[in-house]
Design an enzyme around this catalytic site. Structure first.
Site, PDB file in Angstrom:
ATOM      1  N   CYS A 185      -2.198  13.540   1.837  1.00  0.00           N
ATOM      2  CA  CYS A 185      -1.469  13.166   3.032  1.00  0.00           C
ATOM      3  C   CYS A 185      -1.911  14.118   4.137  1.00  0.00           C
ATOM      4  CB  CYS A 185       0.033  13.283   2.762  1.00  0.00           C
ATOM      5  SG  CYS A 185       1.038  12.885   4.192  1.00  0.00           S
TER       6      CYS A 185
ATOM      7  N   HIS B 192       0.864  -1.186   0.000  1.00  0.00           N
ATOM      8  CA  HIS B 192       0.000   0.000   0.000  1.00  0.00           C
ATOM      9  C   HIS B 192       0.904   1.240   0.000  1.00  0.00           C
ATOM     10  CE1 HIS B 192      -3.818   2.101   1.285  1.00  0.00           C
ATOM     11  NE2 HIS B 192      -2.934   2.975   1.734  1.00  0.00           N
TER      12      HIS B 192
END
Lengths: 302, 302
Positions: free
Chosen positions: B240, B207
């Site tokens: 993020c 991932h």
């Protein structure tokens, strides 16, 4: 494990980057930017192109840029030169290195240079001979090494034949261009396996575009083959003439992040490079493709 | 050469992507998008999260989304579940697979889940036990496998210990998260070399986030270690939380381009996936990070 301990990054943003941007940058801004790059630890900068200004008006100020920048000792200032007329301007501008170019694909060469490959080689030989006589180094670009937007597959034999011709005329290093960013890492290793049977690592450089996002994967594949020289563009500047709006060269800042993370030495200060990328993004006036630049500008640069 | 002939891509855009976007997407648009993804050949889609809607308001419509989509035979519809209360909603919504999560870094786990790792494991065990009893598959996420934004280095022993615990409680596959995109390909191979001494390839998935541009290089490094399962997000959706504006998960469309170029089978139609990416980009209203999407939208998709 053949991965190198150190890598040379050749910054091509001022030429390959700006040549494909829609916005024309003021001469003084180009000079300020190149000076920032020189101070970041980059040791090789392709600062402009001496092609006919009618073809690439964005770089019509080539002589002014070359004469306006600070020449930092240890940095090689290179420029693209298509023919004897271009060389004349390049010599006036006191360029350290002359970069000649052609394509491994006949159709792409004809569309780009308006000549066949066979017709192009003597012109490059003339440039190389005169440039060598003037004490300049010569670099060679081969485009469409991994595929051509017109012909599709490009035979590696064609790349070998052209690289042979370039080395024979005094070119010190041949940069293998994935002009439209279509290479994949398996292909990169397959092509390099063939080329490295004939050429040494220091005769070849890798020139990847990130049009489809595989640029750094292709760098990693090249590192595993022992390659040590990579072209890149600050901020991922530039684009693809065949896909306006698409990404350009691999980004110098993203390349640095990966190499430094791997413990591979470049001699370049990542923070200073990011400042230079932020500077040119502000002048271009659009968000550049570099991932590191966007993370940096969002205030978090881990 | 251990590179696999086929790879499974697990689409996490509707959960990991949307959870980190500033814009909230209408429920009917999420449903339309997930239906497009189902028809592109994707066989595994993480469609939402059953965390408390107060934490992630963007996914408060989890039940409506799960009940509203067309369930295509052969596609696994997965969702993130943090605890017993979340599982209750997930079972109401008839999810095929339950994804539990924690972090390999103590500080990141505490900031994210407000508990220590030791306190988190029994909660996940309770979810796993009940979900298995209800006939569901279980997936586990381990965050910050390659480094933590608070602690820096993360010991691979911690990843092993947590993976052991997850497998022991009935998790079928553990997805190793590079939560902040800081991994490099050499590190990926080093960490996988350790983990693959203990775990089989089909117990692990990768991932990656593309915060610093190394995402696909890390995929290539993983392929060389024989890994066959990768999480990705259409258009590179997401971001993020530590760097607003930065890139999100690796882009499914860029991943597909590289894998297909390498001759690796995915079963996914690149063109249909790009249509789905264009759809969600229009709803999000900003240029998504995917290189392929931008090339596609510029009218040239080679």
């Amino acid at each position: 494990m053949k991965e190198p301990a150190a890598v040379v990054i050749k910054e091509v943003g001022p030429r390959d980057g700006l040549q494909n941007e829609q916005v024309t940058i003021a001469t003084e801004d180009k000079i300020a930017w190149i000076n920032q790059l020189s101070k970041s630890g980059v040791t090789h900068i392709e600062i402009t192109s001496f092609v006919n200004p009618r073809w690439i008006p964005a770089l019509a100020d080539a002589v002014e840029v070359a004469l306006g920048i600070d020449r930092v000792p240890g940095v090689t200032y290179s420029a693209l030169v298509p023919n004897a007329r271009g060389l004349e301007r390049a010599l006036t501008a006191n360029i350290d290195e002359v970069a000649v170019f052609l394509s491994a694909s006949e159709t792409h060469n004809r569309k780009n240079i308006n000549k066949t490959i066979e017709e192009t080689l003597p012109i490059l030989r003339e440039v190389a001979t005169e440039a060598l006589a003037a004490g300049k180094k010569i670099r060679g670009y081969v485009s469409t090494v991994f595929g051509c937007p017109y012909e599709g597959h490009v035979a590696t034999e064609s790349v070998i034949r052209i690289t042979d011709a370039l080395l024979e005329m005094g070119v010190g290093e041949v940069s293998l261009g994935d002009t439209t960013g279509i290479a994949n890492p398996r292909q990169v290793q397959d092509v390099l396996a063939i080329l490295l049977e004939r050429f040494s690592h220091d005769q070849l450089a890798m020139h990847f575009h990130d049009t489809y996002g595989s640029g750094l994967a292709n760098v990693y594949a090249s590192l595993q083959m022992g390659m040590t020289t990579f072209d890149a563009s600050t901020g991922g500047l530039g684009g693809c003439p065949y896909a306006p709006g698409a990404a350009g060269n691999i980004s110098t800042d993203d390349l640095l992040y990966m190499l430094h993370g791997m413990g591979i030495h470049t001699g370049i200060d990542h923070g200073r490079l990011l400042e230079a990328a932020a500077f040119i993004q502000a002048k271009i006036g659009r968000q550049l493709p570099s991932r590191n630049l966007q993370a940096y500008l969002s205030g978090n640069n881990s």
